[in-house]
Design a protein around this motif. Sequence first.
Motif, PDB file in Angstrom:
ATOM      1  N   VAL A  70     132.594 -21.911 -19.901  1.00  0.00           N
ATOM      2  CA  VAL A  70     132.599 -22.654 -20.872  1.00  0.00           C
ATOM      3  C   VAL A  70     133.809 -22.798 -22.354  1.00  0.00           C
ATOM      4  O   VAL A  70     134.635 -23.596 -22.742  1.00  0.00           O
ATOM      5  CB  VAL A  70     131.318 -22.395 -22.397  1.00  0.00           C
ATOM      6  N   VAL A  71     134.182 -20.991 -22.406  1.00  0.00           N
ATOM      7  CA  VAL A  71     135.403 -21.199 -23.004  1.00  0.00           C
ATOM      8  C   VAL A  71     136.722 -22.113 -22.250  1.00  0.00           C
ATOM      9  O   VAL A  71     137.421 -22.399 -23.349  1.00  0.00           O
ATOM     10  CB  VAL A  71     135.549 -19.893 -23.410  1.00  0.00           C
ATOM     11  N   TRP A  72     136.406 -21.665 -21.452  1.00  0.00           N
ATOM     12  CA  TRP A  72     137.615 -22.377 -20.652  1.00  0.00           C
ATOM     13  C   TRP A  72     137.932 -23.707 -20.877  1.00  0.00           C
ATOM     14  O   TRP A  72     139.136 -24.255 -21.228  1.00  0.00           O
ATOM     15  CB  TRP A  72     137.597 -21.763 -18.951  1.00  0.00           C
ATOM     16  N   ALA A 106     143.730 -14.346 -24.221  1.00  0.00           N
ATOM     17  CA  ALA A 106     144.404 -13.762 -25.181  1.00  0.00           C
ATOM     18  C   ALA A 106     142.833 -13.805 -25.804  1.00  0.00           C
ATOM     19  O   ALA A 106     142.020 -12.737 -26.342  1.00  0.00           O
ATOM     20  CB  ALA A 106     145.197 -14.311 -25.999  1.00  0.00           C
ATOM     21  N   THR A 107     142.456 -14.885 -25.860  1.00  0.00           N
ATOM     22  CA  THR A 107     140.688 -15.009 -26.370  1.00  0.00           C
ATOM     23  C   THR A 107     139.754 -13.945 -25.865  1.00  0.00           C
ATOM     24  O   THR A 107     139.196 -13.397 -27.073  1.00  0.00           O
ATOM     25  CB  THR A 107     140.141 -16.088 -26.116  1.00  0.00           C
ATOM     26  N   THR A 108     139.832 -13.575 -24.655  1.00  0.00           N
ATOM     27  CA  THR A 108     139.120 -12.941 -23.757  1.00  0.00           C
ATOM     28  C   THR A 108     139.288 -11.568 -24.091  1.00  0.00           C
ATOM     29  O   THR A 108     138.630  -9.887 -24.123  1.00  0.00           O
ATOM     30  CB  THR A 108     138.499 -12.808 -22.234  1.00  0.00           C
ATOM     31  N   LEU A 124     139.122 -10.421 -14.874  1.00  0.00           N
ATOM     32  CA  LEU A 124     139.409 -11.647 -16.065  1.00  0.00           C
ATOM     33  C   LEU A 124     140.573 -11.665 -15.079  1.00  0.00           C
ATOM     34  O   LEU A 124     141.296 -12.938 -14.839  1.00  0.00           O
ATOM     35  CB  LEU A 124     139.680 -10.848 -16.922  1.00  0.00           C
ATOM     36  N   ILE A 125     141.436 -10.666 -15.305  1.00  0.00           N
ATOM     37  CA  ILE A 125     142.777 -11.281 -14.461  1.00  0.00           C
ATOM     38  C   ILE A 125     143.083 -12.603 -13.391  1.00  0.00           C
ATOM     39  O   ILE A 125     143.891 -13.678 -12.933  1.00  0.00           O
ATOM     40  CB  ILE A 125     144.164 -10.571 -14.233  1.00  0.00           C
TER      41      ILE A 125
END
Length: 486
Positions: A70-72, A106-108, A124-125
């Motif tokens: 969702v954030v993406w 960065a946000t995560t 994550l990466i």
Amino acid sequence: MGAAVGAAPRAVTWQDLHRRRVLLGDVLVVLVVMSVAVFVQTTTGSEDVASAVRQKSILSYQAASVLLAVVWLVLLALYGVRDRRILASGAREYKALFDAGIALFATTAIAAVLFKLDLGRGFLISSVTVGTVLLIGVRWCFNAVLRAERRKGKMMSRVIILGSPGSVRHVAEQLSSTARAGYMVVGACLPERHVSDGHVDIGVPVLGTANSALAVMQKAEADTVIVANSEEFSPRWMQQLGWDLEPGGQHLVVAPSLVGIGGPRIHTRPVAGVPLIHVETPRFDGGRWIIKRAFDLVVASVMVVVFAVPLLVVALTVRLTSPGPALYSQERVGLNGRKFHMYKFRSMRVGADDELPSLLEEHGQGRELLFKLKDDPRVTRFGRFIRRTSIDELPQLFNVLGGSMSLVGPRPQRDHEVELYDLAARRRLLLKPGMSGLWQVSGRSNLGWEDAIRLDLYYVENWSMLSDVAILLRTARQMVKPDGAF
């Protein structure tokens, strides 16, 4: 001109359909990437996202992946990756996708620190990296389809240009030479005094006066009006034109009297309702030039190692197929007018330079800039092949390692050609010459001197690391599918 009140809902356009397809592609890529990331993470022995999860936290890999997705998608929207001004713009579009990926990471990472969550760096990466690459790849595929349609004259914005005859002609010529930009000029509207002068030859049909622009747009089914010379029109008139256009369906574009300026150098700043365009002056020193040199050294070194055997094979073939040395050296003019010797695989018979004056005379040519003979009798049989595929240029990797050339830059020319330069052309000497350049991947020998110098100057004024990478990729494609090389 008068604003329409209570206008009917506008019809769905090809731009709307294209944006919807792109949105669907973005959503599918993000969902697939996050689903695969969760599957891999949960089937390789990992439990939940963090130590907090093991302490009965409400977060799990599944929940985290949904939140990240969702954030993406929100970040992609915030970075305008589907904005009309960015879609199909090439490097600018891919940069927006890349920036959105960096922002997600960065946000995560910040959220993980603030809420003390160990989100698993590998999870994550890998998901953000793979997802960003796939988003750019899918977008490239959409753009490839769009470019193919535009070559057929489809999926283009229909444009009416307003302005004086000279400015209209200039903008129309530039847009017509760049079909991939997606603008099809269907006509022009001139100020009343120019239309009343009688027949005006500007290369496109004159469909009316500037005051009848809205009616002309409707009749020509145009969706964009470009004001090519705003000095012809008062600020109040321009404001009214913007008000009268159909919101979301018709677009106003102002083309200032600036040429050869790349997007990163242009910044718009509204002051008291007046949009001021700030144009950065080009700089030819500083840290980014150190990065360019480091990039040249690394890439050229890798290429020399990778192509070591093919280089030896080509050198041996040149020797076996025609008498003479494998390499050819010629004096060229480089950075700030300094001379150096440029290396190539020999593609002509020995003594070819001595034959040039008589050959030019035979074909009625002087010592012209960028002159090349399509069926040059001096070129050997094998030389024709390596010239067409640009393999003959590979020894210039050693010029790059030695510092006299760069991987990308204006093409170096001979001393007698440089003597014919005007002041504009001499700006080519502000950068190191390159093995490849913008004009080489834009038509090469099919282009005349004016087009070649325009492309070279654009590169000199607007160089970026991203543009170098893009030109190198287009060079690789050019070697596989040669166009304009002989």
